[in-house]
Scaffold this motif. Structure first.
Motif, PDB file in Angstrom:
ATOM      1  N   ILE A 162       6.070  -1.580   1.548  1.00 19.08           N
ATOM      2  CA  ILE A 162       7.505  -1.769   1.390  1.00 19.08           C
ATOM      3  C   ILE A 162       8.252  -0.447   1.520  1.00 19.08           C
ATOM      4  CG2 ILE A 162       9.232  -2.157  -0.424  1.00 19.08           C
ATOM      5  CD1 ILE A 162       6.399  -4.581   0.406  1.00 19.08           C
ATOM      6  N   ASP A 163       7.680   0.640   1.042  1.00 18.21           N
ATOM      7  CA  ASP A 163       8.257   1.986   1.148  1.00 18.21           C
ATOM      8  C   ASP A 163       9.433   2.195   0.190  1.00 18.21           C
ATOM      9  OD1 ASP A 163       8.742   4.576   1.955  1.00 18.21           O
ATOM     10  OD2 ASP A 163       9.005   4.149   4.066  1.00 18.21           O
ATOM     11  N   VAL A 164      10.638   1.799   0.593  1.00 20.78           N
ATOM     12  CA  VAL A 164      11.812   2.075  -0.243  1.00 20.78           C
ATOM     13  C   VAL A 164      12.708   0.839  -0.356  1.00 20.78           C
ATOM     14  CG1 VAL A 164      11.812   4.518   0.353  1.00 20.78           C
ATOM     15  CG2 VAL A 164      13.216   2.966   1.686  1.00 20.78           C
ATOM     16  N   VAL A 168       0.335   6.939   6.349  1.00 15.80           N
ATOM     17  CA  VAL A 168       1.465   6.027   6.222  1.00 15.80           C
ATOM     18  C   VAL A 168       2.412   6.198   7.410  1.00 15.80           C
ATOM     19  CG1 VAL A 168       3.409   5.362   4.780  1.00 15.80           C
ATOM     20  CG2 VAL A 168       1.293   6.162   3.702  1.00 15.80           C
ATOM     21  N   HIS A 169       2.788   5.101   8.027  1.00 14.27           N
ATOM     22  CA  HIS A 169       3.707   4.971   9.175  1.00 14.27           C
ATOM     23  C   HIS A 169       2.962   5.088  10.507  1.00 14.27           C
ATOM     24  CE1 HIS A 169       7.007   4.708   6.453  1.00 14.27           C
ATOM     25  NE2 HIS A 169       6.966   5.970   6.086  1.00 14.27           N
ATOM     26  N   CYS A 170       2.514   6.295  10.921  1.00  9.68           N
ATOM     27  CA  CYS A 170       1.691   6.451  12.146  1.00  9.68           C
ATOM     28  C   CYS A 170       2.427   6.043  13.425  1.00  9.68           C
ATOM     29  CB  CYS A 170       0.400   5.622  12.052  1.00  9.68           C
ATOM     30  SG  CYS A 170      -0.496   5.783  10.498  1.00  9.68           S
ATOM     31  N   THR A 187       0.797  -1.233   0.000  1.00  8.44           N
ATOM     32  CA  THR A 187       0.000   0.000   0.000  1.00  8.44           C
ATOM     33  C   THR A 187       0.833   1.288   0.000  1.00  8.44           C
ATOM     34  OG1 THR A 187      -0.226  -0.152   2.414  1.00  8.44           O
ATOM     35  CG2 THR A 187      -2.018  -1.059   1.065  1.00  8.44           C
ATOM     36  N   HIS A 188       2.145   1.173  -0.242  1.00  3.33           N
ATOM     37  CA  HIS A 188       2.958   2.400  -0.346  1.00  3.33           C
ATOM     38  C   HIS A 188       4.384   2.022  -0.713  1.00  3.33           C
ATOM     39  CE1 HIS A 188       5.770   4.083   2.923  1.00  3.33           C
ATOM     40  NE2 HIS A 188       5.829   5.064   2.044  1.00  3.33           N
ATOM     41  N   ARG A 189       4.761   2.372  -1.937  1.00  2.43           N
ATOM     42  CA  ARG A 189       6.140   2.136  -2.374  1.00  2.43           C
ATOM     43  C   ARG A 189       6.530   3.262  -3.330  1.00  2.43           C
ATOM     44  NH1 ARG A 189       9.133  -3.124  -4.543  1.00  2.43           N
ATOM     45  NH2 ARG A 189       7.434  -4.099  -3.430  1.00  2.43           N
ATOM     46  N   HIS A 190       7.735   3.781  -3.099  1.00  2.00           N
ATOM     47  CA  HIS A 190       8.285   4.774  -4.028  1.00  2.00           C
ATOM     48  C   HIS A 190       9.010   3.997  -5.115  1.00  2.00           C
ATOM     49  CE1 HIS A 190       7.007   7.411  -0.864  1.00  2.00           C
ATOM     50  NE2 HIS A 190       7.757   6.747  -0.012  1.00  2.00           N
ATOM     51  N   THR A 191       8.223   3.515  -6.068  1.00  3.70           N
ATOM     52  CA  THR A 191       8.742   2.567  -7.055  1.00  3.70           C
ATOM     53  C   THR A 191       9.880   3.167  -7.862  1.00  3.70           C
ATOM     54  OG1 THR A 191       6.403   1.919  -7.177  1.00  3.70           O
ATOM     55  CG2 THR A 191       7.920   0.785  -8.648  1.00  3.70           C
ATOM     56  N   VAL A 195      -0.667  10.037   2.639  1.00  2.00           N
ATOM     57  CA  VAL A 195       0.242  11.011   3.275  1.00  2.00           C
ATOM     58  C   VAL A 195       1.076  10.317   4.358  1.00  2.00           C
ATOM     59  CG1 VAL A 195      -1.592  11.751   4.882  1.00  2.00           C
ATOM     60  CG2 VAL A 195       0.345  13.283   4.424  1.00  2.00           C
ATOM     61  N   HIS A 196       2.374  10.637   4.397  1.00  2.64           N
ATOM     62  CA  HIS A 196       3.238  10.125   5.476  1.00  2.64           C
ATOM     63  C   HIS A 196       2.978  10.929   6.750  1.00  2.64           C
ATOM     64  CE1 HIS A 196       5.817   9.361   1.804  1.00  2.64           C
ATOM     65  NE2 HIS A 196       5.950   8.194   2.393  1.00  2.64           N
ATOM     66  N   VAL A 197       2.834  10.251   7.868  1.00  4.53           N
ATOM     67  CA  VAL A 197       2.588  10.954   9.136  1.00  4.53           C
ATOM     68  C   VAL A 197       3.323  10.287  10.299  1.00  4.53           C
ATOM     69  CG1 VAL A 197       0.288  11.834   8.503  1.00  4.53           C
ATOM     70  CG2 VAL A 197       0.498   9.594   9.548  1.00  4.53           C
TER      71      VAL A 197
END
Ligand SMILES: [Zn+2]
Length: 455
Positions: free
Chosen positions: A303-305, A252-254, A63-67, A222-224
């Motif tokens: 996965i993120d990065v 994202v993160h929380c 649900t969140h990757r900077h591909t 949004v990253h938070v």
């Protein structure tokens, strides 16, 4: 006549609460949709995929990757989040051409398919020119993955884009992308808006970006609450103050939410993406999967990065599982009390990686479980020597399997991996992403040579 595929005789984990687990099951696919899931469908006129000895699961959802970072994989092995802002966002991102983004998105999406990730939220904050979003979308399209393309900001300078930024995501170009590629929300690719939020941007920019997403009826991500910087922003509280919280937003993160902020996310219907390996490794904070569950939320995994960690879901299921249990055990040891009877379970990890992810990505109506009527996003896990013998198939998938066990992958009923091999021109994709790496490293060396030296 409909094109029919029969996945026969696997151990089927439907992740559908009504269908449960089938010790032996058949799945019939018709024109890309799951038509039936039964213990035994008998002989049918269909192309058969033999799943004997395999565990069959829904495709994983990241649900969140900077591909776009696939081209600089492993470039920041020891980075903290603060280092990452400098080493990746301020150093490499401004150098990215549209061709680099295409190569990264193609290779990164194939990496996903290879690992059994069939749905990806591509958090694409690399739109240095108007050609960049088109290139990103083309890379996703060419791989055949299901994805939400989340349009993000340019990354031309850390100071301009990440500290009280007054530069909004370009309104006209977001509209162009929405009109050009996303006339329908029912395709394999859908659209979102990847925003920076309060603290990173001034309030007027936050209002403009949230307003744009809502006008275009696309979800917000949004990253938070990560790390020592954003962990103190109180971003959800600020968003609440601006009257912007809503069920269309993924947080994202929380990691450093206050109790009040957890309540605000729950009460506004927001969704949660946790990136366990990255959060543990880079100092974002503890992956708060259990905390989210305690608030009645359905957390998903991401996965993120890949600059700093591997790009597969198995790593992240295990990272969150181990971290959460470690944290609880350590807290109980400190307090000299018994650990609670209810701790995170392996099955909850599988749900986070599949059905919860589909909900967070806004596609639970079409993927995330092996439910008749949904599209056929299906993964066959081979019970190899690192898994056999299988006593508990959920434990096998979440706690023993790795990418080497991903035998077969279908997206939308189309076979994308078979017999452990991607059905794609992997060599061409690898060549492209290696060329992008070379170009980026050369550009970075040139930039470093011409930069004024620090005193
Ligand atoms: Zn991220």
């Amino acid at each position: 006549m409909a094109h029919r595929t029969l996945i026969r005789g696997g151990r089927v984990l439907t992740v559908d609460p009504h269908l449960g687990d089938l010790p032996r099951g058949d799945i019939l696919i018709e024109d890309g949709a799951i038509a039936a899931v039964e213990a035994d469908l008998g002989d049918l006129d269909a192309e058969v995929i033999d799943a004997a000895g395999m565990i069959v699961v829904p495709g994983f959802v990241d649900t969140h990757r900077h591909t776009w970072e696939a081209a600089i994989r492993g470039s920041a092995p020891n980075a903290t989040l603060d280092d990452y802002f400098v080493e990746i966002l301020d150093t490499f991102a401004p150098l990215y051409t549209a061709a680099d983004v295409y190569a990264s998105n193609l290779a990164g999406s194939l990496e996903c398919l290879n690992a059994g990730i069939t749905t990806l939220v591509d958090w694409s904050h690399i739109n240095n020119t108007p050609e960049h979003p088109d290139a990103a979308i083309q890379g996703l399209t060419d791989s055949g993955i299901r994805a939400q393309y989340a349009y993000g900001s340019a990354n031309t300078s850390l100071a301009a884009y990440w500290f009280e930024s007054t530069i909004a995501i370009p309104d006209a170009d977001v509209r162009r992308i929405r009109d050009t590629y996303f006339a329908s929300d029912s395709g394999l690719l859908t659209m979102g808006l990847a925003t920076r939020g309060p603290g990173f941007c001034v309030d007027d920019v936050v209002r403009a970006e949230w307003g744009l997403a809502r006008e275009l009826a696309i979800p917000i991500t949004v990253h938070v609450a990560m790390g020592r910087l954003a962990g103190r922003f109180g971003m959800v509280k600020q968003l609440d103050g601006l009257g912007l919280l809503g069920p269309d937003t993924t947080y994202v993160h929380c990691c450093y939410f206050s109790e009040q902020e957890w309540g605000l996310v729950r009460d506004s219907g927001g969704t949660v993406s946790v990136a366990p390996q990255i959060e543990l490794q880079m100092g974002h904070g503890w992956p708060p999967v259990m905390k989210a569950i305690e608030y009645g939320l359905k957390p998903s995994l991401s996965i993120d990065v890949v600059t700093t960690a591997p790009g597969d879901m198995f790593t992240n299921m295990r990272a969150a599982f181990a971290a959460e249990r470690a944290r609880v055990n350590a807290d109980c040891w400190q307090a000299n009390v018994e650990v609670p009877a209810t701790m995170l379970t392996a099955r909850q990890m599988l749900e986070m990686a599949t059905i919860n992810g589909a909900g967070v990505a806004g596609v639970a109506d079409r993927t995330g479980s092996l439910t008749p009527g949904k599209r056929a996003d299906i993964v066959l896990i081979d019970a190899g020597i690192n898994i056999a013998p299988v006593l508990d198939p959920v434990a096998a998938v979440t706690l023993a399997a790795d990418v080497s066990n991903v035998d077969t992958v279908l997206v939308d009923g189309i076979v994308r991996k078979r017999g452990g091999r991607l059905l794609a021109d992997v060599d061409a994709a690898r060549n492209l992403v290696e060329q992008a790496r070379d170009r980026l490293l050369a550009a970075q060396a040139t930039a470093a040579a011409s930069a004024p030296r620090a005193a």
